[in-house]
Each structure stands twice: as C-alpha cells, then as structure tokens.
Design a protein around this motif. Structure first.
Motif, PDB file in Angstrom:
ATOM      1  N   GLY A   1     -11.512 -15.887  22.325  1.00  0.00           N
ATOM      2  CA  GLY A   1     -10.123 -16.247  22.073  1.00  0.00           C
ATOM      3  C   GLY A   1      -9.270 -15.013  22.248  1.00  0.00           C
ATOM      4  N   LEU A   2      -7.996 -15.145  21.953  1.00  0.00           N
ATOM      5  CA  LEU A   2      -7.108 -14.013  22.148  1.00  0.00           C
ATOM      6  C   LEU A   2      -7.115 -13.110  20.924  1.00  0.00           C
ATOM      7  N   ASN A   3      -8.222 -12.419  20.715  1.00  0.00           N
ATOM      8  CA  ASN A   3      -8.232 -11.422  19.652  1.00  0.00           C
ATOM      9  C   ASN A   3      -8.778 -10.123  20.216  1.00  0.00           C
ATOM     10  N   TRP A   4      -8.384  -9.030  19.623  1.00  0.00           N
ATOM     11  CA  TRP A   4      -8.677  -7.711  20.177  1.00  0.00           C
ATOM     12  C   TRP A   4     -10.170  -7.440  20.379  1.00  0.00           C
ATOM     13  N   PRO A   5     -11.029  -7.694  19.381  1.00  0.00           N
ATOM     14  CA  PRO A   5     -12.452  -7.410  19.604  1.00  0.00           C
ATOM     15  C   PRO A   5     -13.020  -8.173  20.800  1.00  0.00           C
ATOM     16  N   PHE A   6     -12.594  -9.427  20.960  1.00  0.00           N
ATOM     17  CA  PHE A   6     -13.130 -10.204  22.069  1.00  0.00           C
ATOM     18  C   PHE A   6     -12.647  -9.659  23.412  1.00  0.00           C
ATOM     19  N   VAL A   7     -11.331  -9.388  23.495  1.00  0.00           N
ATOM     20  CA  VAL A   7     -10.781  -8.897  24.760  1.00  0.00           C
ATOM     21  C   VAL A   7     -11.444  -7.578  25.140  1.00  0.00           C
ATOM     22  N   LYS A   8     -11.622  -6.706  24.148  1.00  0.00           N
ATOM     23  CA  LYS A   8     -12.246  -5.417  24.407  1.00  0.00           C
ATOM     24  C   LYS A   8     -13.661  -5.615  24.945  1.00  0.00           C
ATOM     25  N   SER A   9     -14.404  -6.479  24.282  1.00  0.00           N
ATOM     26  CA  SER A   9     -15.784  -6.718  24.685  1.00  0.00           C
ATOM     27  C   SER A   9     -15.851  -7.363  26.067  1.00  0.00           C
ATOM     28  N   ALA A  10     -14.930  -8.309  26.332  1.00  0.00           N
ATOM     29  CA  ALA A  10     -14.952  -9.009  27.616  1.00  0.00           C
ATOM     30  C   ALA A  10     -14.619  -8.065  28.764  1.00  0.00           C
TER      31      ALA A  10
END
Lengths: 387, 333
Positions: B186-195
């Motif tokens: 989803g649009l959250n920082w940890p996910f975007v960073k990891s992706a």
C-alpha cells in the motif's frame, strides 16, 4: 540487373568491361532496372558483384600502379570500376570483419563441435566440478554432464532454430509486405491492417500460449520454429511495404507493366531485387529474434521436445539452482554465446545498413576529403599525413 | 480529429483480434486441456468420474460445449463483465483477482524502466550520431552486445554478482515479505522503500538490455538526418552547434523511434516476462510462468489478454503523442 550480376564471372579483361558500359546484347526490358538514376539498384548490386569482379581483375593487375603506366584502356577502366565499387561498400568495414569472424567462429563450433565431443547427456561422477578440472573444459553440471559438450550441441540447436525461423519469417514478410502493396487497392489495405494488428499484439506471450496448448510430445523443432516465425514477421513486412511503395512508383516498373509483363515477373524481376538488401538486414534481425525467443521459450520449459539448445541448458541450470550453488560456469557460457552470436549478426546488419543507406557511412570530414582524390593522391595521403 | 478517430478505431480492431485469438487458440490447438488436467489428477491418485471431467470442462470455460458462435458470444459477455474465469492452481481465486494484484507491479516496473531506457538511449544515440566517426562509435559494438543479451540471462548475472557474490540487493520477491514488523502493500513508507529496493535489479535488467536498441536506432536516424539539406542550411546560417543538434537534428531524428515504439515495447514486454520469473517478481510475467508450469489454462489466457491490452494501450498512447508532436502524421491520415 541480373546480367550485371552474372557477366563479371565470365572471364578476365574484356568480359569485365561489360560492367562499365551496358552490354548492347542484354535484354532490352532488363536495362532500365540497372539504371544508375534509381538510387536503390546500385547498392543492391554491390555486395554480390564485388567478390565476382575481384578475381578477373587481380591477375591482370597485381600492382595497379605499374599497370596504369604500362597499359591504357581495359585495365584502367577495370581499376576505376573497382574504385567505384569500393565506394559503394562501407568504407570502414571493421564492424563487418569483426562480425563475420565472430559468427564464423561460432558456426564452426556448432558444425564441428558435436563431432569432437562426447555424448552431452552422458552422466558421470564428476558432479558440479569447476572448469578445467578432471578433463572438463567448462566444468560439469549437477548430473556430471560435460558442459562443453552440451554447449556444442546447444549452439547447433539454437543456430538451426534461428536460421529456420529467419527464413520462414522473411518469406512471410515478403508475402505480406510486397504482394499486397504491389496489388494495391483492397488487398493492400487488408494486408496492411493485418500486418499492423499482428505487429501490436505482443509476440512472446502469444508464442507461450500457443506452445503450451501443444502437448509436449508433439512440440517438435519445426513447430516451435513455425510458431516463432508466425509471431515475428510483421515488423519486417511493414518496412518492406514502405520500400515497395516507393519502388512501385518508379518509371521502369511502369514501363514493364505497360510492356505487358506478367504480374509475377514484374514482382520477381523488377521489384524484388531492389528489396534484397533490406530483406538481408531483416533476415539477420529475424535470426537474432528467433534465437532470443527460443531461448526464452526453452527457459520457461516450453522449448522443442528433445531438442538441445542454449535455452534448454539455461533452463536446467536455473531449475537445478545453479545460481544458489554458485555454479556460474553452468549458465554464463550459454548466455554469453547467445549474446556473441547476436552481436556478430548485429555488426553484419550494421554493414548491410550502411550499404542500403549511404548516409550512414563514415562521412567525417577526413573521410569526405578522400572522396574526390585520385589513387596516387590517396597513396600519398596514406604514407604521410597530408592533412 | 480524423487522425485520432482512425487511431482509436485501429486499436479497437487490434483489441478484437487479440480477444478472438485468445478464444480461438485453445480450440484450434491439438492439445486438450481437460485431458491434461485429468491425467495429472489421475497420476496424483484421484478417482476420475465422468462428472469430474464435466466439472473441469465447465471450469475451463466450456471448451467443446455448444456451438462455436454461442461459446464465442458467452466468452465476450464474460469478458465484458471482467470475468476471466477461475484459476485452477489457486482454486477458487478468480483470475481477475490474481491479475489485478500482479498488474501494478509489472506496469510500474516496466513503465518506469522503459521511460528511463528511452531517455538514456535516445540521449546516447544523439551523442553518438552527432559525433559519428569519433570514439563514441565504440559504443556501437558494446550496444549490439547488450541488445542481443537475453533478459533472463542478464538477470541471472546481476543476481550472481550483486546478490550472491556481493550481497547488495535482495535475491527475489517484489518487497520484503519476511520483515518484522510486517510490511503491508500500500502507500506507506516502509512498503515503498522495500519495493524500490527490490525493484532495482529487475529495473537495471530492463534498462541495460533495452537501452541499446533505442541508442542504435537513434544514432542511425541522427546520422541520416545530419546529412539532410536543412542541416547544411542551418550550419551555413551560422547557428550554434547546440541549436543545430537539438532543434534541427535530434527533434526530427527521434520521430521514427517513437513510431517504431510498438516493436520495441514488444521486445521489452517479452523480455520482462521471462525476467520476472528469475526474480520471482510478483508481476504478470511471473503469473504467466506459474500458469504455464501448473497447466493453469484460465490464468494463462487471462494473462495473455491483460498483457495484450496493456501493450495496445501503451501503443495507442504513444501514437496519439506522436500525432501531437509531428503534424505530418496527422496530415497523412
């Protein structure tokens, strides 16, 4: 056009003259095709004519400079002809030399390799040994199979697929690109629409779907080649259509039609020769596409049944977790070979492009200076830097 | 207006062709999906009754039931409702759900990487074409090498070097699935960073493999354009080289690259499909591979459709863009 390609092989001095001045004895309907006013026929002539022309000229004039002094007439004219042919060819052919050498080496390996190596499927107890150990030049895989032997058979398989697909795709593209365009009208519109539709539908997913619906035991080499060809002809057909459109409007084609020549004759004798350089480039490109496409299919486990290609080696390497085991010698050489074959073919293609499109040739200022110079001046230029 | 109408109409025809192909292939091919699945089930020790067979037939969209026309009509109606059938391997998950989850991954990755490769490749091509005959021409053999490198092989090499030997990048997956605290897509920082971190190697694979094609095409067009008369005029007028290069040469030379977008994108998509399987990247290509290896025919056909539609949409977009920046294309229509 065809007489130009044939006559130089006829013999020495006098016969070679036929290339400088149009032979009066030639078929009247053919002469317009060789008209230098048309930009395309001449480059088309160059690649085929040069090797044929060189032998008759060589015995007559070993050191050209001496001959120029001793004799006049025929020899000098031959020399001039050679120079103009040399201008038609790409001026710096380093790319061509590298490409042909690389390709030649790989083809030689594919032809001779399988005779020299043992059975690529023979298993041994030397499992996953590194290159160079216990007589295995490129190491072995998990089943102890010699990877050098596998590579030899794999290259052969990949090249066979590549050439088969290349030829099939070229025939298809010629059919759809040239025939419809020449006929014009509804046929042209239909063919063009069909070509464009096939072009935008992604090829490999389609190939994967088709290949997966064929039972594995019926998935032969020919079938895979046919499927790859069906999905790869459209781009070439579109280019051929554009070239045919321009050739069709030339005066000599109109003359041939007015003279009552049959459609197939106009197509094969008047139009097709102009397309040969373009098609040669497309054939080369189709072979690259086919080798890459087959490798991709095999890597997904959808390759031809029982075949041995570079793609299948990569498939087994990946399936057997060669990467996690660090067995780089298993998967690095096959991919490297694919890339090298592709690179060699691309370099050859580049040279073909330079023949078709003179604008691509070296036209740096230094190269341009040499165009108007005589052979003596060129020789001087080579000895000392006159610039 | 006529130009845009024609373009949209053409892509509608192409879309119809793709849909029809997708319908026709299973019915024209010698293989029988039902038999293949039944054989697999029998091999696994399950009892096969005529009812089982019938159930599988229905599940596969009724291949062999009713006339072709009624089947075709049913197929189109189902598609209009977004119904792509039910996956066999992930029963009872709908194919549309699986692909809905996979599509954003592929579109983002391939989209961004293609734009990046295009910009870099065209830029290098302009440079190589402008300085033809100089050291920049040495880029040509290098580019031809990378052009012929199989995407999946480059992916293996990158993994070997940057993930196994030097552990800089992650080995597989689209994001960190075993991290703690759990990362929710989803649009959250940890996910975007990891992706983004996980997308580096796949993106690098696409860029490295496809940049050469753009570069070589652009270089050749640039060289051709530079020998045109209007360039000579521009030089004779005493315009600055930079202006001649960008406004007079590059602007005209880039048009064929755009109009040939369909061919290039086909290559990138084809390469990405196989590449995704190497990275176990949760995109459409990986789903296609899973479908192929599990004989999941509904999923496979759905994937083919989704990829086709995505490619058609991208091409339509580029064609419309080309009409906008090159008035000649509109005039020819």
């Amino acid at each position: 056009m065809s007489d130009h390609l044939v006559s130089p092989t006829g013999g020495a001095g006098p016969a070679a003259d036929a290339t400088t001045a149009p032979d009066p004895a030639t078929d009247a309907t053919l002469t317009p095709a060789a008209d230098p006013a048309a930009p395309l026929p001449d480059p088309a002539l160059a690649p085929a004519a040069t090797p044929a022309l060189a032998p008759p000229a060589d015995p007559a004039a070993p050191p050209p400079a001496d001959e120029l002094v001793d004799e006049t007439g025929a020899v000098e004219r031959v020399f001039q002809r050679r120079r103009s042919l040399a201008q038609l060819l790409p001026s710096r052919s380093a790319k061509l030399v590298v490409g042909v050498t690389l390709l030649g080496a790989v083809v030689l390996f594919a032809v001779l390799g399988p005779w020299l190596v043992d059975d690529p499927r023979a298993i041994s107890t030397d499992m996953l040994v590194a290159p160079g150990t216990s007589g295995h030049l490129l190491g072995t895989n998990q089943a102890g199979q010699d990877l050098f032997a596998q590579l030899a058979y794999g290259v052969r398989g990949s090249l066979i697929i590549g050439v088969a697909v290349g030829l099939m795709a070229t025939v298809l593209s010629a059919l759809f690109g040239v025939l419809g365009t020449y006929l014009g009208g509804v046929a042209d519109d239909g063919f063009a629409l069909f070509t464009n539709v096939v072009l935008v539908i992604p090829g490999l997913p389609l190939t994967i779907v088709i290949a997966n619906y064929v039972p594995a035991d019926r998935r032969g080499l020919l079938l895979i080649a046919a499927v790859l060809a069906i999905t790869s002809w459209a781009a070439s057909a579109r280019v051929l259509r554009a070239v045919t459109l321009s050739v069709r409007q030339r005066d000599y084609v109109a003359a041939a039609r007015v003279a009552g020549e049959k459609t197939w004759r106009v197509l094969v004798v008047e139009i097709l020769p102009n397309l040969i350089p373009v098609m040669a480039g497309q054939l080369v490109f189709a072979i690259i596409f086919a080798i890459l496409g087959e490798a991709g299919l095999s890597f997904l486990g959808l390759g031809a049944n029982g075949s041995f290609t570079l793609g299948t080696i990569l498939y087994f390497a990946w399936q057997s977790l060669a990467l996690t085991q660090g067995a780089w010698w298993w998967f690095v050489p096959p991919g490297l070979l694919i890339a090298l074959v592709g690179m060699a073919l691309s370099l050859i293609n580049f040279s073909i492009d330079e023949i078709i499109n003179p604008k691509l040739r070296q036209s740096t200022r230094a190269a341009r200076k040499q165009w108007g110079l005589t052979p003596e001046q060129l020789a001087l230029l080579k000895e000392g830097d006159v610039r | 207006m006529r130009f845009y109408f024609q373009k949209v109409l053409f892509y509608l025809v192409a879309l119809w062709a793709a849909l029809t192909l997708n319908f026709a292939i299973p019915r024209l091919m010698p293989g029988d999906p039902v038999s293949i699945i039944v054989m697999k089930m029998a091999a696994a020790g399950q009892v096969i009754t005529p009812e089982t067979r019938h159930a599988i037939t229905v599940q596969l969209g009724g291949v062999g039931e009713g006339g072709w026309w009624s089947q075709y009509w049913q197929y189109l109606v189902n598609l209009a409702h977004g119904d792509l059938g039910v996956s066999i391997a992930n029963y009872p998950v709908k194919v549309s759900t699986i692909l809905g989850n996979a599509l954003p991954w592929t579109v983002t990755l391939v989209g961004l990487a293609t734009v990046l490769a295009f910009v870099l490749g065209v830029g290098l091509g302009i440079l190589a074409g402008w300085r033809r005959g100089s050291v920049w021409d040495n880029l040509i053999p290098v580019a031809t090498f990378f052009q012929a490198v199989p995407y999946f092989w480059l992916a293996l090499i990158l993994l070997l070097l940057l993930s196994r030997t030097w552990q800089v990048f992650p080995f597989a997956q689209g994001y960190d699935t075993v991290a703690w605290p759990i990362i929710t897509p989803g649009l959250n920082w940890p996910f975007v960073k990891s992706a983004v971190y996980h997308g580096c190697l796949p993106a690098a694979t696409i860029v490295l493999s496809s940049i050469a094609g753009w570069m070589l095409g652009m270089r050749n067009m640039m060289v051709s354009t530079l020998s045109e008369d209007h360039i000579l005029t521009a030089e004779a007028k005493g315009l600055k080289p930079g202006r001649v290069r960008w406004t007079y040469a590059a602007r005209n030379a880039v048009l064929p690259s755009l109009s040939g977008f369909a061919i290039s994108l086909g290559f990138v998509v084809a390469g990405s499909i196989v590449m995704e399987t190497v990275f176990s990247y949760p995109g459409v290509g990986f789903q296609l591979w899973k479908a192929v290896s599990n004989n999941d025919y509904p999923l496979m056909q759905g994937t083919f459709l989704v990829i086709s539609i995505a490619v058609l949409a991208a091409n339509l977009l580029v064609d419309l863009l080309l009409g906008l920046i090159d008035p000649r294309t509109r005039a020819r229509a």
